[in-house]
Design a protein around this motif. Structure first.
Motif, mmCIF file in Angstrom:
data_model
loop_
_atom_site.group_PDB
_atom_site.id
_atom_site.type_symbol
_atom_site.label_atom_id
_atom_site.label_comp_id
_atom_site.label_asym_id
_atom_site.label_seq_id
_atom_site.Cartn_x
_atom_site.Cartn_y
_atom_site.Cartn_z
ATOM 1 N N PRO A 1 2.504 9.113 2.156
ATOM 2 C CA PRO A 1 2.603 10.392 1.430
ATOM 3 C C PRO A 1 3.591 10.263 0.264
ATOM 4 C CG PRO A 1 3.645 10.530 3.604
ATOM 5 C CD PRO A 1 2.964 9.210 3.555
ATOM 6 N N PRO A 2 3.421 11.099 -0.744
ATOM 7 C CA PRO A 2 4.288 11.007 -1.930
ATOM 8 C C PRO A 2 5.766 11.128 -1.592
ATOM 9 C CG PRO A 2 2.461 12.534 -2.306
ATOM 10 C CD PRO A 2 2.390 12.148 -0.864
ATOM 11 N N ALA A 3 6.075 11.849 -0.514
ATOM 12 C CA ALA A 3 7.490 12.060 -0.184
ATOM 13 C C ALA A 3 8.148 10.839 0.459
ATOM 14 C CB ALA A 3 7.605 13.260 0.763
ATOM 15 N N PHE A 4 7.354 9.818 0.717
ATOM 16 C CA PHE A 4 7.936 8.631 1.356
ATOM 17 C C PHE A 4 9.049 8.076 0.460
ATOM 18 C CE2 PHE A 4 8.202 4.051 1.988
ATOM 19 C CZ PHE A 4 8.332 3.961 3.368
ATOM 20 N N ASP A 5 10.216 7.947 1.024
ATOM 21 C CA ASP A 5 11.385 7.568 0.231
ATOM 22 C C ASP A 5 11.906 6.216 0.716
ATOM 23 O OD1 ASP A 5 13.665 7.340 -1.224
ATOM 24 O OD2 ASP A 5 14.693 9.072 -0.328
ATOM 25 N N ARG A 6 11.669 5.177 -0.084
ATOM 26 C CA ARG A 6 12.102 3.833 0.313
ATOM 27 C C ARG A 6 13.607 3.766 0.590
ATOM 28 N NH1 ARG A 6 9.561 -0.163 -4.088
ATOM 29 N NH2 ARG A 6 11.210 0.868 -5.238
ATOM 30 N N ALA A 7 14.357 4.571 -0.140
ATOM 31 C CA ALA A 7 15.822 4.487 -0.016
ATOM 32 C C ALA A 7 16.290 4.800 1.406
ATOM 33 C CB ALA A 7 16.477 5.446 -1.006
ATOM 34 N N ARG A 8 15.457 5.491 2.162
ATOM 35 C CA ARG A 8 15.865 5.846 3.534
ATOM 36 C C ARG A 8 15.622 4.713 4.522
ATOM 37 N NH1 ARG A 8 12.502 10.207 5.324
ATOM 38 N NH2 ARG A 8 13.725 10.035 7.239
ATOM 39 N N TYR A 9 14.978 3.665 4.072
ATOM 40 C CA TYR A 9 14.561 2.610 4.996
ATOM 41 C C TYR A 9 15.268 1.275 4.763
ATOM 42 C CZ TYR A 9 10.893 5.809 6.436
ATOM 43 O OH TYR A 9 10.223 6.891 6.924
ATOM 44 N N GLY A 10 16.425 1.321 4.130
ATOM 45 C CA GLY A 10 17.191 0.084 3.973
ATOM 46 C C GLY A 10 17.673 -0.431 5.320
ATOM 47 N N LEU A 11 18.013 -1.719 5.360
ATOM 48 C CA LEU A 11 18.517 -2.299 6.614
ATOM 49 C C LEU A 11 19.930 -1.787 6.880
ATOM 50 C CD1 LEU A 11 17.371 -5.991 6.055
ATOM 51 C CD2 LEU A 11 16.294 -4.270 7.518
ATOM 52 N N PRO A 12 20.240 -1.406 8.115
ATOM 53 C CA PRO A 12 21.615 -1.032 8.429
ATOM 54 C C PRO A 12 22.569 -2.181 8.082
ATOM 55 C CG PRO A 12 20.153 -0.383 10.214
ATOM 56 C CD PRO A 12 19.338 -1.219 9.259
ATOM 57 N N ARG A 13 23.679 -1.840 7.429
ATOM 58 C CA ARG A 13 24.656 -2.843 7.002
ATOM 59 C C ARG A 13 25.969 -2.623 7.721
ATOM 60 N NH1 ARG A 13 24.634 -3.305 0.486
ATOM 61 N NH2 ARG A 13 25.729 -1.331 0.709
ATOM 62 N N ALA A 14 26.538 -3.684 8.219
ATOM 63 C CA ALA A 14 27.862 -3.588 8.836
ATOM 64 C C ALA A 14 28.923 -3.649 7.736
ATOM 65 C CB ALA A 14 28.061 -4.728 9.824
ATOM 66 N N ARG A 15 30.122 -3.193 8.066
ATOM 67 C CA ARG A 15 31.252 -3.391 7.141
ATOM 68 C C ARG A 15 31.659 -4.861 7.210
ATOM 69 N NH1 ARG A 15 35.693 0.596 9.314
ATOM 70 N NH2 ARG A 15 36.944 -0.167 7.571
ATOM 71 N N VAL A 16 31.809 -5.493 6.063
ATOM 72 C CA VAL A 16 32.194 -6.912 6.016
ATOM 73 C C VAL A 16 33.430 -7.055 5.134
ATOM 74 C CG1 VAL A 16 31.498 -9.249 5.341
ATOM 75 C CG2 VAL A 16 29.798 -7.667 6.255
ATOM 76 N N VAL A 17 34.399 -7.806 5.600
ATOM 77 C CA VAL A 17 35.571 -8.126 4.782
ATOM 78 C C VAL A 17 35.765 -9.631 4.820
ATOM 79 C CG1 VAL A 17 38.086 -7.915 4.574
ATOM 80 C CG2 VAL A 17 36.719 -5.899 5.144
ATOM 81 N N CYS A 18 35.950 -10.202 3.622
ATOM 82 C CA CYS A 18 36.265 -11.636 3.543
ATOM 83 C C CYS A 18 37.773 -11.764 3.391
ATOM 84 C CB CYS A 18 35.553 -12.268 2.348
ATOM 85 S SG CYS A 18 35.880 -14.034 2.193
ATOM 86 N N ALA B 1 0.820 -1.227 0.000
ATOM 87 C CA ALA B 1 0.000 0.000 0.000
ATOM 88 C C ALA B 1 0.844 1.263 0.000
ATOM 89 C CB ALA B 1 -0.961 -0.001 1.200
ATOM 90 N N ARG B 2 2.013 1.190 -0.630
ATOM 91 C CA ARG B 2 2.875 2.382 -0.609
ATOM 92 C C ARG B 2 2.189 3.567 -1.280
ATOM 93 N NH1 ARG B 2 7.157 4.808 -3.718
ATOM 94 N NH2 ARG B 2 7.000 3.213 -5.312
ATOM 95 N N ARG B 3 1.572 3.365 -2.463
ATOM 96 C CA ARG B 3 0.986 4.502 -3.180
ATOM 97 C C ARG B 3 -0.262 5.019 -2.471
ATOM 98 N NH1 ARG B 3 3.675 4.716 -7.994
ATOM 99 N NH2 ARG B 3 4.472 2.702 -8.715
ATOM 100 N N SER B 4 -1.086 4.094 -1.979
ATOM 101 C CA SER B 4 -2.356 4.535 -1.390
ATOM 102 C C SER B 4 -2.203 4.947 0.071
ATOM 103 C CB SER B 4 -3.404 3.418 -1.500
ATOM 104 O OG SER B 4 -2.933 2.263 -0.831
ATOM 105 N N GLY B 5 -1.188 4.433 0.754
ATOM 106 C CA GLY B 5 -1.127 4.634 2.198
ATOM 107 C C GLY B 5 -0.066 5.597 2.678
#
Ligand code: FES
Ligand code: FE
Length: 448
Positions: A121-138, A115-119
């Motif tokens: 506001p237009p300014a809702f920005d998915r890019a701000r809600y990514g999961l926090p990522r730790a630094r990873v080195v293999c 329900a992103r479009r209907s629920g």
């Protein structure tokens, strides 16, 4: 009370092992700025493969993305915080929250919001809600991670200990493979107790593990109570680094000889088949051979809570016909609370060895130094639990600090030792534990 007397960490306040308020400080000052081991790349081979692990006090989904990189994603939905992934391992195309259905890609991006479009506001920005990522080195298959964007690069963090890890890995003459998911076991006792044990505690062998020694698991018990073969001395070298990492290597040599007396034109790699010794030597630099040749056991710690053990066994209990074998086990000691620790054990086998040898190596590890093993873990865990019980219940005991002075000032520097760091010989010494606690107390500051 200062944690380390005269800056050398020869004593530690007993509260460091039992108080939850101390662990709260450790999360921020010890774990947050450090690199910790999450597991191995072989556990997440294919895109979508994941395992769930702890990074500091946070759970992370360690997952291989479609891009082939391994990501460590905070296992908590960015909407209301629901725990996203409830299985301990698996393969998935995405991570979908069980509450309102937000869906995340395997690299942590938020890609689906019901329900992103209907629920919203237009300014809702998915890019701000990514999961926090730790630094990873293999690094050579080891997956290290940190939450701290300011932490030094992994190589700088590891410093001198990397040389010793590489020497042990290069001694396998190729790459190493992890034997399935880790074994896991909970033990009573603070996470630092098993960790300081692995940093360099040769002292407990003759008491705690006397049954294993009596069974001939390491050959004969020597006159001084250490292990080895008749007519040999066990010479231990302790190497500590300013970062709190440490390694202890022990060499069984003919009685009365010194480390320099080894014939390095004919190096020996106990536990590996003698027919492979030439290949193993060729896979290493001359300096690495000077470290690994004749080495019966090497164990140590990557600060703060990763431990490793490479050891040759004469026989495994219950498999008396098995020939001499060696195994490499890597461990993580994860605090569940100030007084309880979860230990994870990964066995690694060199891919250059034949499958029968690999199976035997895994079996020796599983039957001795593992959660279901005979002797070692049971013996050690019993002591760890007794430490915890006594420290927690005995008010008078809290006033006297834990002692770390064994071998202080008595070690002999090893001139020309091939590896970096400060190396000294002293078969019984807490040199490495002092380095570990010195780093720990430097990060912690004074206890409140
Ligand atoms: Fe995850 Fe609402 S809490 S979608
Ligand atoms: Fe032990």
């Amino acid at each position: 009370m200062p944690l380390g007397v005269d800056g050398l960490a020869r004593t530690i306040d007993r509260r460091a092992f039992i108080d939850e308020s101390i662990l709260d400080i450790e999360w921020d000052r010890v774990f947050q700025p450090s690199w910790q081991l999450l597991g191995f790349s072989g556990e997440v081979r294919e895109p979508g493969d994941y395992v769930v692990r702890m990074l500091g006090r946070d759970e992370v989904v360690v997952i291989r993305g479609e891009d082939g990189d391994v990501h460590a994603l905070h296992n908590s939905c960015t909407h209301r915080g629901t725990r996203l992934c409830r299985a301990s391992l698996g393969n998935t195309a995405h991570l979908r929250c069980s509450y309102h259905g937000w869906t995340f890609a395997n690299d942590g991006r938020l890609i689906g919001v019901p329900a992103r479009r209907s629920g919203y506001p237009p300014a809702f920005d998915r890019a701000r809600y990514g999961l926090p990522r730790a630094r990873v080195v293999c690094r050579r298959g080891f997956l290290f991670a940190t939450w701290d964007p300011q932490a030094p690069d992994l190589e700088e963090y590891l410093g001198d200990i990397a040389w010793y890890l590489d020497a042990l890995l290069d001694c396998g003459a190729g790459t190493w493979e992890v034997c399935g998911p880790p074994q896991r076991v909970r033990t009573r006792g603070n996470w630092k107790i098993p960790t300081d044990n692995f940093a360099g505690d040769g002292y407990h062998m003759r008491t705690t593990h006397h049954i294993a020694l009596d069974q001939g698991i390491y050959g004969d018990t020597l006159a001084d109570g250490t292990r080895g073969r008749a007519g040999t001395d066990l010479i231990a070298v302790n190497i500590a680094t300013p970062h709190g990492h440490a390694v202890r290597a022990a060499y069984a040599l003919p009685r009365g000889s010194r480390l320099d007396d080894r014939d390095l034109t004919a190096p020996r790699f106990p536990g590996y088949p003698p027919r492979r010794w030439t290949d193993l030597a060729r896979a290493q630099s001359p300096e690495q051979v000077r470290f690994t040749s004749h080495c019966e056991v090497a164990h140590g710690v990557i600060f703060p809570n990763t431990a490793f053990l490479s050891v040759a066994h004469d026989r495994a209990i219950g498999h008396d016909d098995d020939p001499l074998t060696r195994y490499l086990v890597i461990r993580a000691h994860l605090p569940l609370s100030a007084r309880e620790t979860e230990c994870l054990y990964w066995t690694l086998v060199p891919t250059a060895m034949d499958p029968a040898w690999q199976r035997r190596s895994y079996r020796f590890q599983a039957r001795t130094q593992s959660a279901g093993g005979i002797l070692f873990e049971m013996d050690d865990f019993e002591n760890f639990a007794r430490i915890d019980a006594a420290l927690a219940r005995s008010t008078p005991g809290r006033s006297s600090p834990v002692d770390l002075s064994l071998g202080a000032g008595l070690g002999t520097p090893v001139p020309g030792f091939p590896g970096p760091g400060h190396a000294e010989t002293a078969t019984l010494s807490e040199h490495n534990q002092r380095a570990f606690y010195h780093r720990w107390s430097t990060l912690m500051g004074e206890l409140p």
